[in-house]
Design an enzyme around this catalytic site. Structure first.
Site, short mmCIF file in Angstrom:
data_model
loop_
_atom_site.label_atom_id
_atom_site.label_comp_id
_atom_site.label_asym_id
_atom_site.label_seq_id
_atom_site.Cartn_x
_atom_site.Cartn_y
_atom_site.Cartn_z
N GLY A 274 23.18 -15.06 -26.82
CA GLY A 274 23.34 -14.02 -25.81
C GLY A 274 22.93 -14.49 -24.44
O GLY A 274 21.90 -15.15 -24.28
N GLY B 118 1.67 1.09 -21.06
CA GLY B 118 2.61 0.40 -20.17
C GLY B 118 3.91 0.05 -20.84
O GLY B 118 4.90 -0.26 -20.18
N ALA C 161 18.93 -12.89 -28.46
CA ALA C 161 18.89 -12.04 -27.26
C ALA C 161 20.22 -11.31 -27.13
O ALA C 161 20.93 -11.43 -26.14
CB ALA C 161 18.60 -12.88 -26.02
N VAL C 162 20.56 -10.58 -28.19
CA VAL C 162 21.87 -9.93 -28.29
C VAL C 162 21.76 -8.42 -28.04
O VAL C 162 22.53 -7.64 -28.59
CB VAL C 162 22.52 -10.20 -29.65
CG1 VAL C 162 22.91 -11.65 -29.77
CG2 VAL C 162 21.58 -9.80 -30.80
N HIS D 268 17.98 -13.04 11.89
CA HIS D 268 18.36 -14.45 11.67
C HIS D 268 17.14 -15.33 11.95
O HIS D 268 16.39 -15.09 12.89
CB HIS D 268 19.50 -14.82 12.62
CG HIS D 268 19.86 -16.28 12.57
ND1 HIS D 268 20.66 -16.80 11.59
CD2 HIS D 268 19.50 -17.32 13.37
CE1 HIS D 268 20.79 -18.10 11.79
NE2 HIS D 268 20.10 -18.44 12.88
#
Length: 465
Positions: A180, A38, A269-270, A444
């Protein structure tokens, strides 16, 4: 194993989809996987992250139950260990699902590290130390990517971590600095802030989620401020020192001002780095440019019979992109005539609260291209469904070519907008114009009718603003 038509190296959303599509086209297929079936997205990315974010959403609802007329006895507290455990269970369940699909399609899974050989075979190093060599007419490389580590802020997996460690921390940190603000950084920043961690985001670019439209970025910044998340844009982490089990983070902004932040954990997290090392590209003579395998529109490399898809080739590093590339690649090598991937019509989603979803050009990109446009915006404060749901943050922004009506871009931030963007993708693919959207009947009350309202606003026909 002999008489293989196709070997796929990697079983992520590119690899396993390629294998299954090939099997559907009557090929004999094997997949080589060194870790969990995976791939990263399913086991250490998209899926477990969404499980964490769902727990955060439930916690937020429970914490604000009184606003919905509900009485909750006592304080609501997150069980962080249980939240993480649920996330891992979700990932394991989905991994088993992929294993089932591969088995159902008679695809052999070969456990080990696969690499190309000089004579265009696949050598697999197995966990027991043995090495086996396999042959096939076609070989697809789908090895994916990993968390990118900056030279000045190397990850140690304990105090300075990547997304994998962020999904399985043993306890909730009191404070965290996130480097980041892309999808990974923003999602995990929101999750930890909701759980109770004091979070600061440091972003090098002038705004959060820098690939998104400016209006969306500004709306997210407002929502993050309300959520107690501190943000520092146009800033960079210079270094991180570990002192007495604390991270001392040195940040420099665009004006050269230096700030020191103290926290328990730094999340890097760059971006991501492609997994192309050690897979035999040099030995086999496969061309690489700027860290990506060079391919044509059908993912053929310069070496006949060798293909590459997903994060290791051009295009956005997204699971749905890899899966679509896989189908195009396999169908072409099977002799069909698939349409090449349209990289200008790829949706992007960020699962913060509120969510972000977009496709096409931003207003800034349109201006840079010198396009004449009409723009419509519809805030969710004017939406009956959003008001009833208690989720009024955000807006829909649509951009059309002034002369042709072509739908150039759609940018959403709000509750469940990741479920709405597919409609815009299909409409753009089918060349629908702004007037086509206005004259389509939307149900709606829904969040999605805000797309029609924004289109109407672009042409000065909106009734509800």
């Amino acid at each position: 194993m002999s008489n293989l038509d196709l070997i796929v190296i990697g079983s992520g959303p590119g690899g396993y989809v390629a294998a299954i599509r090939a099997s559907q086209l009557n090929m004999k297929v094997a997949v080589v996987e060194r870790a969990e079936v995976g791939g990263i997205c399913l086991n250490w990315g998209c899926i477990p992250t969404k499980a964490l974010l769902k727990s955060a959403q439930v916690f937020k609802y429970m914490s604000h139950a009184a606003e919905y007329g509900m009485q909750v006895e006592g304080a609501v507290k997150p069980d962080f260990e249980a939240v993480v455990k649920r996330s891992r269970t979700v990932a394991e369940t989905m991994s088993k699902g992929v294993q089932y699909l591969l088995k159902k399609n008679n695809i052999e899974v070969i456990a080990g590290f696969g690499k190309l050989t000089a004579d265009r075979k696949v050598e697999v190093a197995k966990s027991d130390g043995t090495v086996e060599v396999y042959e096939a007419e076609h070989i697809i490389l789908a090895t994916g990517a990993r968390s990118r580590s900056l030279p000045n802020v190397p990850q140690d997996g304990k105090k300075i971590i990547g997304y994998r460690e962020a999904l399985t921390l043993p306890q909730l940190p009191e404070s965290m600095v996130v480097m980041g603000s892309g999808a990974i950084g923003s999602e995990l920043a929101y999750f930890y802030a909701t759980m109770g961690t004091k979070v600061t985001i440091v972003e090098y670019m002038p705004r959060l989620v820098p690939v998104e439209d400016d209006d969306v970025a500004a709306a997210l910044a407002r929502c993050f401020r309300k959520a107690g998340i501190k943000t520092m844009t146009s800033a960079a982490v210079e270094k991180v020192d570990i002192v007495d089990d604390k991270c001392i983070v040195t940040v420099k902004d665009a004006k050269e001002k230096v700030t020191e932040l103290e926290c328990d954990i730094v999340l890097s997290a760059v971006g991501v780095a492609t997994n192309i090392e050690g897979i035999g590209l040099e030995e086999c003579g496969v061309a690489v440019e700027r860290g990506k395998v060079v391919v044509d529109d059908y993912y053929r490399t310069n070496v006949p019979g060798v293909y590459a898809i997903g994060d290791i080739v051009h295009g956005p590093a997204l699971a749905h992109v890899a899966s679509h590339e896989a189908e195009v690649c396999v169908e072409k090598l099977a002799g069909l005539d698939p349409e090449p991937v349209d990289y200008g019509n790829i949706p992007g989603c960020t699962y913060t609260t509120p969510e972000i979803a977009s496709v096409g050009l931003t207003e800034r990109a349109c201006a840079e291209q010198g396009r004449e446009v009409v723009i419509g915006k519809f805030p969710f404060t004017a939406s009956g469904k959003a008001t009833a749901a208690g989720s009024r943050d955000g807006l829909v922004k649509v951009i059309f070519d002034k002369n042709t009506g072509e739908w150039l871009g759609c940018h959403l931030i709000g509750d469940n907008v990741t479920e709405m963007i597919a409609g815009a993708v299909m409409a753009r693919k089918n060349k629908m114009t702004g007037h086509d959207i206005i004259h389509s009947v939307f149900p709606h009350p829904t969040m999605s009718e805000a797309i029609m309202e924004a289109a109407a606003e672009a042409y000065k026909q909106c009734v509800h603003l």
